[in-house]
Design an enzyme around this catalytic site. Structure first.
Site, PDB file in Angstrom:
ATOM      1  N   LYS A 123       0.879  -0.993  -0.546  1.00 24.91           N
ATOM      2  CA  LYS A 123      -0.225   0.406   0.121  1.00 24.91           C
ATOM      3  C   LYS A 123       1.023   1.794  -0.028  1.00 24.91           C
ATOM      4  O   LYS A 123       0.383   2.270  -0.400  1.00 24.91           O
ATOM      5  CB  LYS A 123      -1.029  -0.279   1.309  1.00 24.91           C
ATOM      6  CG  LYS A 123      -1.846  -0.710   1.079  1.00 24.91           C
ATOM      7  CD  LYS A 123      -3.228  -1.349   1.726  1.00 24.91           C
ATOM      8  CE  LYS A 123      -4.174  -1.652   2.100  1.00 24.91           C
ATOM      9  NZ  LYS A 123      -5.353  -1.929   3.480  1.00 24.91           N
ATOM     10  N   LYS A 206      -7.454 -11.449  -8.065  1.00 19.40           N
ATOM     11  CA  LYS A 206      -8.149 -11.710  -7.229  1.00 19.40           C
ATOM     12  C   LYS A 206      -9.282 -11.046  -7.283  1.00 19.40           C
ATOM     13  O   LYS A 206      -9.464  -9.241  -8.394  1.00 19.40           O
ATOM     14  CB  LYS A 206      -7.547 -11.104  -5.826  1.00 19.40           C
ATOM     15  CG  LYS A 206      -8.751 -10.993  -4.198  1.00 19.40           C
ATOM     16  CD  LYS A 206      -8.050 -10.726  -2.916  1.00 19.40           C
ATOM     17  CE  LYS A 206      -9.576 -10.738  -1.860  1.00 19.40           C
ATOM     18  NZ  LYS A 206      -8.532 -10.491  -1.051  1.00 19.40           N
ATOM     19  N   LYS A 209     -13.192  -4.616  -5.617  1.00 18.91           N
ATOM     20  CA  LYS A 209     -13.809  -4.096  -6.704  1.00 18.91           C
ATOM     21  C   LYS A 209     -13.394  -2.937  -7.282  1.00 18.91           C
ATOM     22  O   LYS A 209     -14.093  -1.442  -7.886  1.00 18.91           O
ATOM     23  CB  LYS A 209     -14.677  -3.172  -5.115  1.00 18.91           C
ATOM     24  CG  LYS A 209     -13.198  -2.345  -4.371  1.00 18.91           C
ATOM     25  CD  LYS A 209     -14.634  -1.622  -3.194  1.00 18.91           C
ATOM     26  CE  LYS A 209     -13.295  -0.818  -2.594  1.00 18.91           C
ATOM     27  NZ  LYS A 209     -12.646  -2.390  -1.615  1.00 18.91           N
TER      28      LYS A 209
END
Length: 346
Positions: A123, A206, A209
């Protein structure tokens, strides 16, 4: 006896898990987490489930969106069958003990442990200097989320296993440093045919969204037509389904659809292979589409109904927070006493 029970003989078995209200619930969230939460609540073990809104703000959130997404995730829990009279359901920020215990754990955890966390590296990347301190330290808050309830079991996806391992490290170090056995050594629970649901357009990625293609995922707000259409258009390969799991090797899209079918049908993937082996995808995908619509469309409709009554959602979260606090407060008080904080938590 389970490993968790062997490691924690003095602790009553208790399940805790949480999901960030980041918006856009997908089939991956349902099969990898929410469905498993619902299945566990009838097992005779106390179950505590949380909307982890404090974790969400480790990156900037639009306040109105965060409020909406917290309610939407709660609606997803409820629509999927989570019963707030059987399980404790609340949002994290309503129980201050999470943040209070997290500070203790910030002082127990080591910088090296945090630096090794894969999600921090992913991240923050090359821009770690610009990331929030919360993003760096949030694994200690996650440990507090779990241990403030003396949770012995945590159902997680494979990508979250490292955080439960850190929780164990923190519990072990706290117990060692203060010569106590106060915190349990929590075990991750990773099971099921589709604990990691992959993209419908690329079986090596994966389901997410954030994927630019809406066709890559099934959203929990999709209606029956959208669900069926996405399944029919899911990427496959030209070969028919094999008769055993070994035949799925090197076929990620086929494996993904088989795992989704197995999870929705609540049967082992090997049984799906035995029943479906030899079928072309032109026959298998309509069967999967029918199954997905039967299982998911009612949840979508029920979510929409809950979202029309935000006051009811807020009432459920508030009631759950009261029940959660009744467990958390004495554990925090005892923690303060162990650490030596005079009068703290009285």
């Amino acid at each position: 006896m389970s490993e968790a029970a062997q490691n924690n003989p003095a602790f009553t078995p208790r399940v805790f898990s949480g999901i960030q209200p980041s918006g856009g619930l997908t089939l991956g969230n349902y099969l990898g987490a929410i469905k498993r939460f619902v299945d566990m609540q009838g097992s005779g073990v106390e179950t505590i489930y949380c909307v982890v809104d404090m974790h969400a703000i480790t990156v900037w959130q639009d306040p109105e969106a965060l409020t909406r997404q917290t309610r939407e995730l709660t609606a997803g829990y409820l629509a999927a069958g989570l019963d707030p009279t059987q399980s404790i359901l609340f949002n994290q920020s309503q129980v201050a003990e999470h943040a209070q215990l997290a500070w203790i754990f910030n002082c127990v955890a080591r910088m090296g442990w945090m630096n090794r966390m894969t999600q921090w590296k992913d991240k923050a990347g090359k821009h770690a200097e610009k990331a929030s301190l919360g993003l760096f330290a949030y694994p200690a808050l996650m440990a507090a989320d779990i241990l403030i309830y003396h949770a012995t079991h945590v159902p997680v996806g494979e990508d979250q296993k490292q955080h439960v391992e850190l929780t164990r490290d923190i519990a072990i170090k706290f117990n060692h440093d203060f010569k106590t056995e106060f915190f349990p050594i929590t075990e991750p629970v990773i099971e099921g045919a589709a604990t990691r649901v992959m993209s419908l357009r690329d079986g090596s990625k994966k389901m997410s969204k954030s994927d630019p293609s809406d066709a890559s995922r099934i959203n929990m707000t999709d209606d029956a037509d959208a669900i069926a259409k996405k399944i029919r258009k899911a990427k496959t390969d030209p070969e028919p389904l094999p008769s055993d799991l070994d035949g799925l090797e090197g076929r990620p899209e086929a494996r993904n659809l088989v795992n989704i079918y197995a999870a929705l049908a609540e049967m082992p993937a090997a049984q799906v292979m035995a029943e479906m082996g030899g079928k072309p995808f032109s026959e298998f995908k309509p069967l999967l589409a029918d199954l997905a619509v039967a299982k998911l469309a009612p949840i979508s409709s029920e979510m929409a109904r809950y979202m029309q009554d935000p006051a009811e959602i807020d009432r459920i979260l508030s009631g759950g927070a009261d029940r959660a606090r009744a467990i958390a407060a004495p554990i925090l008080k005892k923690t303060y006493e162990i650490v030596g904080m005079v009068g703290a938590g009285a």
